[in-house]
Design a protein around this motif. Sequence first.
Motif, short mmCIF file in Angstrom:
data_model
loop_
_atom_site.label_atom_id
_atom_site.label_comp_id
_atom_site.label_asym_id
_atom_site.label_seq_id
_atom_site.Cartn_x
_atom_site.Cartn_y
_atom_site.Cartn_z
N ILE A 94 -12.31 1.67 -1.04
CA ILE A 94 -13.33 2.51 -1.21
C ILE A 94 -13.33 2.85 -2.47
CG2 ILE A 94 -14.33 4.57 -0.51
CD1 ILE A 94 -12.67 4.52 2.26
N ALA A 95 -14.57 3.01 -3.21
CA ALA A 95 -14.69 3.30 -4.65
C ALA A 95 -15.11 4.79 -4.78
CB ALA A 95 -15.64 2.41 -5.31
N GLY A 96 -14.77 5.34 -5.69
CA GLY A 96 -15.26 6.82 -6.12
C GLY A 96 -14.16 7.86 -6.30
N THR A 97 -14.81 8.98 -6.02
CA THR A 97 -13.72 10.20 -6.02
C THR A 97 -13.59 10.55 -4.72
OG1 THR A 97 -14.33 10.72 -8.25
CG2 THR A 97 -13.14 12.50 -6.65
N LEU A 98 -12.45 10.12 -3.96
CA LEU A 98 -12.05 10.51 -2.69
C LEU A 98 -11.33 11.96 -2.60
CD1 LEU A 98 -10.61 7.10 -1.62
CD2 LEU A 98 -13.01 7.74 -1.93
N SER A 99 -12.14 12.76 -1.51
CA SER A 99 -11.53 14.08 -1.43
C SER A 99 -11.20 14.38 -0.09
CB SER A 99 -12.67 15.11 -1.91
OG SER A 99 -12.91 14.96 -3.45
N LEU A 100 -10.09 15.04 0.18
CA LEU A 100 -9.85 15.78 1.38
C LEU A 100 -8.77 16.90 1.60
CD1 LEU A 100 -9.91 15.30 4.62
CD2 LEU A 100 -7.84 13.58 4.25
N ASN A 101 -9.15 17.64 2.21
CA ASN A 101 -8.14 18.87 1.99
C ASN A 101 -7.79 19.36 3.51
OD1 ASN A 101 -6.85 21.45 1.75
ND2 ASN A 101 -8.38 22.35 0.69
N GLY A 102 -6.44 18.99 3.88
CA GLY A 102 -6.06 19.05 5.12
C GLY A 102 -6.38 18.04 6.21
N ASP A 103 -5.47 17.78 7.30
CA ASP A 103 -5.66 16.74 8.10
C ASP A 103 -7.09 16.59 8.91
OD1 ASP A 103 -3.23 15.97 7.47
OD2 ASP A 103 -2.33 16.50 9.48
N GLY A 104 -7.67 17.89 9.04
CA GLY A 104 -8.95 17.91 9.75
C GLY A 104 -9.97 18.17 8.99
N GLY A 105 -9.77 18.17 7.77
CA GLY A 105 -10.64 18.40 6.65
C GLY A 105 -11.89 16.92 6.66
N GLN A 106 -12.96 17.33 6.04
CA GLN A 106 -13.92 16.50 5.93
C GLN A 106 -13.51 15.28 4.75
OE1 GLN A 106 -17.81 17.58 5.14
NE2 GLN A 106 -17.96 18.92 7.26
N PHE A 107 -13.51 14.11 5.01
CA PHE A 107 -13.26 13.06 4.02
C PHE A 107 -14.63 12.76 3.32
CE2 PHE A 107 -12.40 8.53 2.93
CZ PHE A 107 -11.38 8.57 2.22
N THR A 108 -14.54 12.74 2.07
CA THR A 108 -15.99 12.47 1.33
C THR A 108 -15.51 11.80 0.21
OG1 THR A 108 -15.55 14.63 -0.01
CG2 THR A 108 -16.94 14.69 2.09
N ARG A 109 -16.53 11.09 -0.52
CA ARG A 109 -16.39 10.30 -1.50
C ARG A 109 -17.55 10.74 -2.44
NH1 ARG A 109 -17.80 3.58 -1.41
NH2 ARG A 109 -20.02 4.10 -0.41
N LEU A 110 -17.27 10.70 -4.05
CA LEU A 110 -18.36 10.87 -4.87
C LEU A 110 -18.42 9.79 -5.59
CD1 LEU A 110 -20.27 13.11 -5.93
CD2 LEU A 110 -18.56 13.66 -7.67
N VAL A 111 -19.76 9.14 -5.50
CA VAL A 111 -19.85 7.80 -6.34
C VAL A 111 -21.09 7.98 -7.00
CG1 VAL A 111 -20.34 6.68 -4.45
CG2 VAL A 111 -19.74 5.56 -6.68
N ASN A 112 -21.27 7.78 -8.40
CA ASN A 112 -22.72 7.83 -8.95
C ASN A 112 -23.39 9.06 -8.88
OD1 ASN A 112 -22.27 5.25 -10.05
ND2 ASN A 112 -23.10 4.18 -8.16
N GLY A 113 -22.64 10.20 -8.82
CA GLY A 113 -23.26 11.52 -8.71
C GLY A 113 -23.60 11.87 -7.04
N ARG A 114 -23.41 11.02 -6.39
CA ARG A 114 -24.01 11.15 -4.75
C ARG A 114 -22.57 11.44 -4.00
NH1 ARG A 114 -26.68 6.95 -0.92
NH2 ARG A 114 -26.90 8.01 0.91
N GLU A 115 -22.70 12.52 -3.11
CA GLU A 115 -21.58 12.63 -2.31
C GLU A 115 -21.82 12.30 -0.72
OE1 GLU A 115 -18.46 16.25 -2.04
OE2 GLU A 115 -20.27 16.70 -0.98
N GLU A 116 -20.99 11.39 -0.20
CA GLU A 116 -21.13 11.00 1.17
C GLU A 116 -19.86 11.13 2.01
OE1 GLU A 116 -21.81 6.27 2.88
OE2 GLU A 116 -21.18 6.73 0.94
N LEU A 118 -17.49 10.30 4.82
CA LEU A 118 -16.89 9.25 5.47
C LEU A 118 -15.98 9.53 6.64
CD1 LEU A 118 -15.96 6.96 2.44
CD2 LEU A 118 -18.01 6.94 3.55
N PRO A 119 -15.89 8.25 7.83
CA PRO A 119 -14.60 8.70 8.66
C PRO A 119 -13.46 9.00 7.89
CG PRO A 119 -16.20 6.73 9.19
CD PRO A 119 -16.42 7.11 8.01
N SER A 120 -12.48 9.73 8.65
CA SER A 120 -11.41 10.04 8.28
C SER A 120 -10.28 8.79 8.37
CB SER A 120 -10.82 11.45 8.49
OG SER A 120 -9.35 11.63 8.14
#
Length: 323
Positions: A94-116, A118-120
Amino acid sequence: MKERKLPPVLLQEEALLRRLPDRHGKRSILEGSLSKRWAGYRGEQALDYELKTLPFRKYFIFHDLRLRVFGSSFQIDTLVLTPQVAFLIEVKNIAGTLSLNGDGGQFTRLVNGREERLPSPLAQVKAQQSKFENWLHFHKIYSYPIVPIVAISNATSRLDIRNTSVRVTHLEETLEQIKALHTEYENRRSYDLTTLSRLLNQEHTPFHSNITSAYSIAHEEILKGIQCPQCQQYSMMRINRLWECPFCQKRSSTAHRQAIVDYFLLFNSALTNRKCCEQLLLPYPESQQLVSKLLKRMRLSYEGSTKGRKYHRPDDMEKWIRG
């Protein structure tokens, strides 16, 4: 202990894409799925390269394990066993900035200014850990620690992972993580890896999906015939013991092989002489003798007499295709 092979579903999707008309509505979906599968497979191959440096007497490595427990199946992409602890590794390309806070948090990625969102991968690897623990308990193996790890294979990714119970690392750091964690368990009870390894290989059950049903594509929508290796038209005809394309005049003695491979990948059923004629768009029974010779040369296992003979799908399709 078990080598990685191309996922069967990847081969099936490639065959299905080959056999769909250019303007078919499912082509873009298939192309997207194939792109993701190839990215995932290449990420797993990159991990395999790193793991090869582990001492083989201390670390037993398994790829693409599919096990069953309590009536359901589960897949483990990479399993590393030591006598004291197992490492269950899930690779994500997976490309981009990958973010997650806590086991049950939302797993997101930021790529080209767009946040998406994704399944954790944490939820996925923890589910695999739970099922593998159940499998071990079913086989009377208790108190064997399993450490889940998520490895990000895209070297350009930036990780912002906090407060998680599962380690998320870049691929190049995974090897050192395994070695460091192993030292924490070295004084624990040791298990017999020879017995466990034999059991894992015995219990592995290959998966063959019904790819046409998965995409809701009727058999009538799938192109038949022999594809020209040069112009890609499904046009080749038998002329003077060779296949010849009327559009580009390409000639080949083996062009029929891809059509037979595609039949097994798409329909996962025995191939009769009549079915083979239909797949190659040859008249039956006039071409029966020709088709019989072609199938014999492909060294397929079969049952029955010449008239009612059924040729079986090879168990290892990748090896058979390359062979």
